[in-house]
Scaffold this active site. Structure first.
Site, PDB file in Angstrom:
ATOM      1  N   ASN A   1       0.869  -1.180   0.000  1.00  0.00           N
ATOM      2  CA  ASN A   1       0.000   0.000   0.000  1.00  0.00           C
ATOM      3  C   ASN A   1       0.903   1.227   0.000  1.00  0.00           C
ATOM      4  OD1 ASN A   1      -1.796   2.039   0.475  1.00  0.00           O
ATOM      5  ND2 ASN A   1      -2.375   1.369   2.538  1.00  0.00           N
TER       6      ASN A   1
ATOM      7  N   LYS B   1       0.066   4.263  -0.082  1.00  0.00           N
ATOM      8  CA  LYS B   1      -0.549   5.413   0.598  1.00  0.00           C
ATOM      9  C   LYS B   1      -0.362   6.680  -0.259  1.00  0.00           C
ATOM     10  CE  LYS B   1      -0.137   2.906   4.877  1.00  0.00           C
ATOM     11  NZ  LYS B   1      -0.041   2.907   6.332  1.00  0.00           N
TER      12      LYS B   1
ATOM     13  N   HIS C   1      -9.356   0.830   5.288  1.00  0.00           N
ATOM     14  CA  HIS C   1      -8.041   1.007   5.917  1.00  0.00           C
ATOM     15  C   HIS C   1      -8.193   1.943   7.128  1.00  0.00           C
ATOM     16  CE1 HIS C   1      -3.917   2.225   6.614  1.00  0.00           C
ATOM     17  NE2 HIS C   1      -3.563   1.124   5.958  1.00  0.00           N
TER      18      HIS C   1
ATOM     19  N   GLU D   1      -6.582   4.354   8.129  1.00  0.00           N
ATOM     20  CA  GLU D   1      -6.424   5.788   7.849  1.00  0.00           C
ATOM     21  C   GLU D   1      -7.686   6.378   7.232  1.00  0.00           C
ATOM     22  OE1 GLU D   1      -2.740   5.208   5.782  1.00  0.00           O
ATOM     23  OE2 GLU D   1      -1.849   4.595   7.689  1.00  0.00           O
TER      24      GLU D   1
ATOM     25  N   GLU E   1      -4.933  -5.266  10.704  1.00  0.00           N
ATOM     26  CA  GLU E   1      -3.893  -4.266  10.936  1.00  0.00           C
ATOM     27  C   GLU E   1      -4.152  -3.569  12.264  1.00  0.00           C
ATOM     28  OE1 GLU E   1      -2.211  -3.007   6.795  1.00  0.00           O
ATOM     29  OE2 GLU E   1      -3.733  -1.607   7.442  1.00  0.00           O
TER      30      GLU E   1
ATOM     31  N   GLY F   1       2.865   2.015  10.835  1.00  0.00           N
ATOM     32  CA  GLY F   1       3.794   3.123  10.647  1.00  0.00           C
ATOM     33  C   GLY F   1       4.531   3.531  11.905  1.00  0.00           C
TER      34      GLY F   1
ATOM     35  N   SER G   1       3.883  -2.409  10.272  1.00  0.00           N
ATOM     36  CA  SER G   1       5.339  -2.435  10.435  1.00  0.00           C
ATOM     37  C   SER G   1       5.979  -3.769  10.058  1.00  0.00           C
ATOM     38  CB  SER G   1       5.716  -2.022  11.860  1.00  0.00           C
ATOM     39  OG  SER G   1       5.288  -0.697  12.120  1.00  0.00           O
TER      40      SER G   1
HETATM   41  O1  LIG Z   1      -1.544  -0.648   4.587  1.00  0.00           O
HETATM   42  C1  LIG Z   1      -0.510  -0.844   5.212  1.00  0.00           C
HETATM   43  C2  LIG Z   1      -0.456  -0.688   6.628  1.00  0.00           C
HETATM   44  O2  LIG Z   1      -1.084   0.474   7.038  1.00  0.00           O
HETATM   45  C3  LIG Z   1       0.887  -0.908   7.248  1.00  0.00           C
HETATM   46  O3  LIG Z   1       1.718   0.213   7.120  1.00  0.00           O
HETATM   47  P1  LIG Z   1       3.239   0.113   7.672  1.00  0.00           P
HETATM   48  O4  LIG Z   1       3.821  -1.123   7.051  1.00  0.00           O
HETATM   49  O5  LIG Z   1       3.889   1.356   7.194  1.00  0.00           O
HETATM   50  O6  LIG Z   1       3.141  -0.001   9.147  1.00  0.00           O
END
Ligand SMILES: O=C[C@H](O)COP(=O)(O)O
Length: 252
Positions: free
Chosen positions: A9, A11, A96, A98, A168, A174, A214
């Site tokens: 992803n 983002k 998601h 977010e 998640e 993150g 993460s």
């Molecule tokens: O969509 C992915 C997740 O939000 C994980 O993000 P991350 O790997 O940066 O923690």
């Protein structure tokens, strides 16, 4: 056999030059390496058509990061399932954290989005997970159960088999803080048991459940080796081929 998947992803990252460069690198990587999992990316919607051009033989699945809960009309800024279908996209992320945190998305929205995606033959990657406060209060099992039931339990058995779930935990996204493989496994097993209670074990055993939060090259192998973890939804580590390819190789 459940699908094994590593999905990136992106983002809200990368300009058009950098996005194209990473897609081309990914294509070359995919063409020159045998992978033991499917590889998907969810770039910003502006780059979806470019991704379809680069991955013209569907070497890598192309996903939107979100879709509208409406079919068409006056919804400024949104993209519809019809639009995704018309570019032959593979599917979309839905719910998601977010989107939930910054755009007020709820599991009822997710329910409508998942159904719309399935009706168009798109794969919904339905994301759920508890916040830090909920985990500290010991509510994580209940929260994930409610999320899963509200978002998915209007589906038929045939439909739910086509859904990919991404667990998640919000506190691990993150932050560099990962759920331990055991913590992730117990929630994945919990989600599978919730699905089994409603649809039967055979159906539950066909649903792929990814872990996100993460995931990095140095922890991917241990996380993916858990029996109910079928791959990962990767954020930060999906932005560089070097890291993302090592995570893909955790399946080798
Ligand atoms: O969509 C992915 C997740 O939000 C994980 O993000 P991350 O790997 O940066 O923690």
């Amino acid at each position: 056999m459940r699908r094994k998947i590593v999905a990136g992803n992106w983002k809200m990252n990368k300009n058009v030059i950098d996005a194209q460069q990473l897609m081309v690198q990914l294509l070359s990587y995919k063409n020159n390496n045998t992978t033991n999992c499917e590889v998907w990316i969810a770039p910003p919607s502006l780059y979806l058509m470019m991704a379809k051009d680069v991955f013209e033989k569907d070497e890598i699945g192309v996903f939107a990061q979100d879709i509208s809960e409406h079919e068409s009309g006056a919804y400024t800024g949104e993209i519809s399932v019809d639009m995704l279908e018309s570019i032959d996209a593979t599917g979309s992320l839905i719910g998601h954290s977010e989107r939930r945190q910054y755009h007020g998305e709820t599991d009822s929205h997710c329910n409508r989005k998942v159904k719309l995606a399935l009706d168009k033959g798109l794969i919904p990657v339905y994301c759920n997970g508890e916040t830090l406060e909920q985990r500290k209060a010991g509510q994580h099992f209940e929260v994930v159960k409610n999320q899963t039931e509200v978002a998915l339990f209007t589906l038929s058995a045939e439909e739910i088999k086509k859904v990919v779930i991404a667990y998640e935990p919000v506190w691990a996204i993150g932050t560099g803080e990962t759920a331990t493989p055991e913590q992730a496994q117990e929630i994945h097993a919990h989600i599978r048991s919730i699905i089994a209670a409603k649809y039967g074990q055979e159906v539950a055993d066909e649903v792929s459940i990814l872990y996100g939060g993460s995931v990095k090259p140095d922890n991917a192998k241990e996380i993916f080796s858990q029996p109910d973890i079928d791959g990962g939804l990767i954020g930060g580590a999906a932005l560089k081929l070097e890291d993302f390819s090592k995570i893909i190789e955790a399946f080798n």
